[in-house]
Write a protein that holds these residues in place. Structure first.
Motif, PDB file in Angstrom:
ATOM      1  N   MET A 171      -0.296  53.010  65.483  1.00 53.09           N
ATOM      2  CA  MET A 171       0.154  52.703  64.068  1.00 53.09           C
ATOM      3  C   MET A 171      -1.209  52.931  63.293  1.00 53.09           C
ATOM      4  O   MET A 171      -2.160  53.090  63.540  1.00 53.09           O
ATOM      5  CB  MET A 171       0.665  51.183  64.179  1.00 53.09           C
ATOM      6  CG  MET A 171      -0.522  50.356  64.283  1.00 53.09           C
ATOM      7  SD  MET A 171      -0.018  48.453  64.165  1.00 53.09           S
ATOM      8  CE  MET A 171      -1.412  47.442  64.676  1.00 53.09           C
ATOM      9  N   SER A 172      -0.900  52.719  61.868  1.00 54.98           N
ATOM     10  CA  SER A 172      -1.928  53.025  61.162  1.00 54.98           C
ATOM     11  C   SER A 172      -1.341  52.290  59.736  1.00 54.98           C
ATOM     12  O   SER A 172      -0.218  51.845  59.667  1.00 54.98           O
ATOM     13  CB  SER A 172      -1.900  54.622  60.568  1.00 54.98           C
ATOM     14  OG  SER A 172      -2.872  54.858  59.506  1.00 54.98           O
ATOM     15  N   GLY A 173      -2.233  51.978  58.822  1.00 51.16           N
ATOM     16  CA  GLY A 173      -2.108  51.127  57.621  1.00 51.16           C
ATOM     17  C   GLY A 173      -2.320  51.574  56.199  1.00 51.16           C
ATOM     18  O   GLY A 173      -3.022  52.449  56.243  1.00 51.16           O
ATOM     19  N   ARG A 174      -1.673  51.224  55.201  1.00 52.25           N
ATOM     20  CA  ARG A 174      -2.000  51.696  53.947  1.00 52.25           C
ATOM     21  C   ARG A 174      -1.632  50.665  53.099  1.00 52.25           C
ATOM     22  O   ARG A 174      -1.348  49.488  53.261  1.00 52.25           O
ATOM     23  CB  ARG A 174      -1.100  52.904  53.603  1.00 52.25           C
ATOM     24  CG  ARG A 174       0.239  52.533  53.357  1.00 52.25           C
ATOM     25  CD  ARG A 174       1.212  53.709  52.887  1.00 52.25           C
ATOM     26  NE  ARG A 174       2.847  53.306  52.638  1.00 52.25           N
ATOM     27  CZ  ARG A 174       3.655  54.291  52.271  1.00 52.25           C
ATOM     28  NH1 ARG A 174       3.289  55.490  52.100  1.00 52.25           N
ATOM     29  NH2 ARG A 174       4.770  53.904  52.145  1.00 52.25           N
ATOM     30  N   ASN A 175      -1.979  50.718  51.730  1.00 48.18           N
ATOM     31  CA  ASN A 175      -1.826  49.532  50.870  1.00 48.18           C
ATOM     32  C   ASN A 175      -2.321  48.465  51.047  1.00 48.18           C
ATOM     33  O   ASN A 175      -1.974  47.149  51.167  1.00 48.18           O
ATOM     34  CB  ASN A 175      -0.179  49.478  50.480  1.00 48.18           C
ATOM     35  CG  ASN A 175      -0.039  48.365  49.405  1.00 48.18           C
ATOM     36  OD1 ASN A 175      -0.739  48.212  48.407  1.00 48.18           O
ATOM     37  ND2 ASN A 175       0.892  47.829  49.206  1.00 48.18           N
ATOM     38  N   GLU A 176      -4.026  48.782  51.340  1.00 49.14           N
ATOM     39  CA  GLU A 176      -4.785  47.359  51.564  1.00 49.14           C
ATOM     40  C   GLU A 176      -4.477  46.748  52.986  1.00 49.14           C
ATOM     41  O   GLU A 176      -4.456  45.564  53.125  1.00 49.14           O
ATOM     42  CB  GLU A 176      -5.013  46.587  50.638  1.00 49.14           C
ATOM     43  CG  GLU A 176      -5.671  47.242  49.504  1.00 49.14           C
ATOM     44  CD  GLU A 176      -5.753  46.210  48.397  1.00 49.14           C
ATOM     45  OE1 GLU A 176      -5.315  45.337  48.152  1.00 49.14           O
ATOM     46  OE2 GLU A 176      -6.953  46.703  47.468  1.00 49.14           O
ATOM     47  N   GLY A 177      -3.704  47.489  53.878  1.00 48.39           N
ATOM     48  CA  GLY A 177      -3.158  46.694  54.955  1.00 48.39           C
ATOM     49  C   GLY A 177      -1.805  46.156  54.859  1.00 48.39           C
ATOM     50  O   GLY A 177      -1.443  45.433  55.959  1.00 48.39           O
ATOM     51  N   LYS A 178      -1.217  46.058  53.832  1.00 38.28           N
ATOM     52  CA  LYS A 178      -0.155  45.469  53.642  1.00 38.28           C
ATOM     53  C   LYS A 178       1.319  46.264  54.359  1.00 38.28           C
ATOM     54  O   LYS A 178       2.407  45.743  54.299  1.00 38.28           O
ATOM     55  CB  LYS A 178       0.206  45.264  52.244  1.00 38.28           C
ATOM     56  CG  LYS A 178      -0.702  44.324  51.623  1.00 38.28           C
ATOM     57  CD  LYS A 178      -0.781  44.250  50.056  1.00 38.28           C
ATOM     58  CE  LYS A 178      -1.792  43.144  49.420  1.00 38.28           C
ATOM     59  NZ  LYS A 178      -1.567  43.074  48.176  1.00 38.28           N
ATOM     60  N   GLU A 179       1.202  47.502  54.589  1.00 42.71           N
ATOM     61  CA  GLU A 179       2.001  48.205  55.102  1.00 42.71           C
ATOM     62  C   GLU A 179       1.622  49.101  56.247  1.00 42.71           C
ATOM     63  O   GLU A 179       0.417  49.554  56.279  1.00 42.71           O
ATOM     64  CB  GLU A 179       2.607  49.425  54.092  1.00 42.71           C
ATOM     65  CG  GLU A 179       3.385  48.744  52.726  1.00 42.71           C
ATOM     66  CD  GLU A 179       3.818  49.752  51.961  1.00 42.71           C
ATOM     67  OE1 GLU A 179       4.349  49.422  50.596  1.00 42.71           O
ATOM     68  OE2 GLU A 179       3.739  51.123  52.178  1.00 42.71           O
ATOM     69  N   LEU A 180       2.376  49.111  57.116  1.00 43.79           N
ATOM     70  CA  LEU A 180       1.903  49.803  58.422  1.00 43.79           C
ATOM     71  C   LEU A 180       3.170  50.661  59.035  1.00 43.79           C
ATOM     72  O   LEU A 180       4.146  50.796  58.649  1.00 43.79           O
ATOM     73  CB  LEU A 180       2.049  48.960  59.712  1.00 43.79           C
ATOM     74  CG  LEU A 180       1.153  47.612  59.348  1.00 43.79           C
ATOM     75  CD1 LEU A 180       1.225  46.595  60.785  1.00 43.79           C
ATOM     76  CD2 LEU A 180      -0.479  47.912  59.545  1.00 43.79           C
ATOM     77  N   ILE A 181       2.907  52.059  59.343  1.00 43.94           N
ATOM     78  CA  ILE A 181       3.614  52.962  60.030  1.00 43.94           C
ATOM     79  C   ILE A 181       3.351  52.785  61.461  1.00 43.94           C
ATOM     80  O   ILE A 181       2.411  52.949  62.223  1.00 43.94           O
ATOM     81  CB  ILE A 181       3.333  54.490  59.461  1.00 43.94           C
ATOM     82  CG1 ILE A 181       4.535  55.205  59.949  1.00 43.94           C
ATOM     83  CG2 ILE A 181       1.821  54.785  59.992  1.00 43.94           C
ATOM     84  CD1 ILE A 181       4.420  56.767  59.319  1.00 43.94           C
ATOM     85  N   ILE A 182       4.457  52.698  62.305  1.00 42.91           N
ATOM     86  CA  ILE A 182       4.711  52.606  63.657  1.00 42.91           C
ATOM     87  C   ILE A 182       5.472  53.488  64.220  1.00 42.91           C
ATOM     88  O   ILE A 182       6.559  54.027  63.669  1.00 42.91           O
ATOM     89  CB  ILE A 182       5.157  51.058  64.119  1.00 42.91           C
ATOM     90  CG1 ILE A 182       6.539  50.745  63.427  1.00 42.91           C
ATOM     91  CG2 ILE A 182       4.192  50.091  63.454  1.00 42.91           C
ATOM     92  CD1 ILE A 182       7.039  49.343  64.001  1.00 42.91           C
ATOM     93  N   LYS A 183       5.546  53.646  65.651  1.00 47.86           N
ATOM     94  CA  LYS A 183       6.541  54.486  66.452  1.00 47.86           C
ATOM     95  C   LYS A 183       7.207  53.405  67.283  1.00 47.86           C
ATOM     96  O   LYS A 183       6.803  53.148  68.210  1.00 47.86           O
ATOM     97  CB  LYS A 183       5.727  55.407  67.005  1.00 47.86           C
ATOM     98  CG  LYS A 183       6.601  56.174  68.208  1.00 47.86           C
ATOM     99  CD  LYS A 183       7.688  57.019  67.790  1.00 47.86           C
ATOM    100  CE  LYS A 183       8.672  57.533  68.878  1.00 47.86           C
ATOM    101  NZ  LYS A 183       8.012  57.862  70.035  1.00 47.86           N
ATOM    102  N   PRO A 184       8.629  53.156  67.111  1.00 46.39           N
ATOM    103  CA  PRO A 184       9.316  52.319  68.104  1.00 46.39           C
ATOM    104  C   PRO A 184       9.431  53.186  69.246  1.00 46.39           C
ATOM    105  O   PRO A 184       9.761  54.289  69.238  1.00 46.39           O
ATOM    106  CB  PRO A 184      10.596  52.098  67.242  1.00 46.39           C
ATOM    107  CG  PRO A 184      10.281  52.452  65.699  1.00 46.39           C
ATOM    108  CD  PRO A 184       9.279  53.668  65.662  1.00 46.39           C
ATOM    109  N   LYS A 185       9.376  52.229  70.344  1.00 47.28           N
ATOM    110  CA  LYS A 185       9.788  52.929  71.582  1.00 47.28           C
ATOM    111  C   LYS A 185      11.133  53.675  72.013  1.00 47.28           C
ATOM    112  O   LYS A 185      11.188  54.748  72.404  1.00 47.28           O
ATOM    113  CB  LYS A 185       9.480  52.123  72.821  1.00 47.28           C
ATOM    114  CG  LYS A 185       9.341  52.596  74.156  1.00 47.28           C
ATOM    115  CD  LYS A 185       8.953  51.589  75.430  1.00 47.28           C
ATOM    116  CE  LYS A 185       9.098  51.992  76.571  1.00 47.28           C
ATOM    117  NZ  LYS A 185       8.858  51.111  77.531  1.00 47.28           N
ATOM    118  N   SER A 186      11.924  53.124  71.329  1.00 47.89           N
ATOM    119  CA  SER A 186      13.441  53.537  71.502  1.00 47.89           C
ATOM    120  C   SER A 186      13.908  54.610  70.216  1.00 47.89           C
ATOM    121  O   SER A 186      15.110  54.809  70.337  1.00 47.89           O
ATOM    122  CB  SER A 186      14.343  52.315  71.452  1.00 47.89           C
ATOM    123  OG  SER A 186      14.084  51.585  70.265  1.00 47.89           O
TER     124      SER A 186
END
Length: 201
Positions: A1-16
């Motif tokens: 995962m990775s963050g933006r907006n001072e860590g208030k938003e994350l981008i993730i990869k759901p397993k399913s």
């Protein structure tokens, strides 16, 4: 995962799922990002969170022929996808399951992407510019190199190091200016992997 907006938003990869989710710190899905590829993983926000670099494959799994793993960059809205890396077509040393383009990391001050790749029979760190125009071998360590992380100021590089038979893994710390490498771990544990910098208050 990775963050933006001072860590208030994350981008993730759901397993399913085969798309990325952008979520808030409560886990609420704010938006989704469909890359248009059968496999997408290891998303990394770049350019202030307006674009994402990720590992992509032409099939859903390395178990399926034709996976052809590479790094891509795409806009946050799913437009303007571009392939950044090109694994040497005549190199077969990564086999089916070795990383041809591993988890991307962003150099925090020079804005290029670094990643591990097994080429010529050895895992090493490589780099590519965000426009895909410049490619180079990042380091010249004798050991195999894998997961790694940059210090927030870009002055230090933490690297997972291991022998060819993968019998012992260590964490090394490299001074990026002098290229001096110091091993931080001993052989108490066999597996010492995936280093990450954290901020100490």
């Amino acid at each position: 995962m990775s963050g933006r907006n001072e860590g208030k938003e994350l981008i993730i990869k759901p397993k399913s799922d085969s798309v990325f989710y952008i979520i808030d710190l409560e886990g609420k899905v704010l938006s989704t990002l469909n890359t248009g590829l059968p496999y997408s993983g290891d998303p990394l926000f770049v350019n202030g969170g307006k674009q994402v670099v990720f590992r992509g494959g032409q099939t859903k799994s390395k178990l399926i022929e034709g996976f052809k793993e590479e790094l891509y960059i795409i806009d946050e809205d799913g437009k303007n996808k571009k392939q950044l890396t090109q694994y040497p077509p005549m190199d077969t040393t990564a086999g089916k399951f070795g990383y041809k383009a591993g988890t991307p990391k962003l150099h925090p001050t020079e804005n290029y992407i670094t990643y591990q790749s097994k080429q010529n029979g050895k895992y090493s760190l490589y780099a590519v510019s965000l426009d895909g125009q410049k490619h180079w071998k990042l380091t010249e360590n004798k050991e195999n190199e894998g997961w790694h992380d940059w210090s927030p100021d870009g002055k230090w590089l933490a690297i997972e190091l291991f022998d060819n038979d993968q019998t012992q893994f260590h964490i090394g710390l490299m001074n990026w200016e002098t290229q001096e490498l110091k091993i931080l771990t001993d052989s108490t544990y066999q597996y010492q992997q995936s280093p990450s910098f954290v901020l100490k208050k």
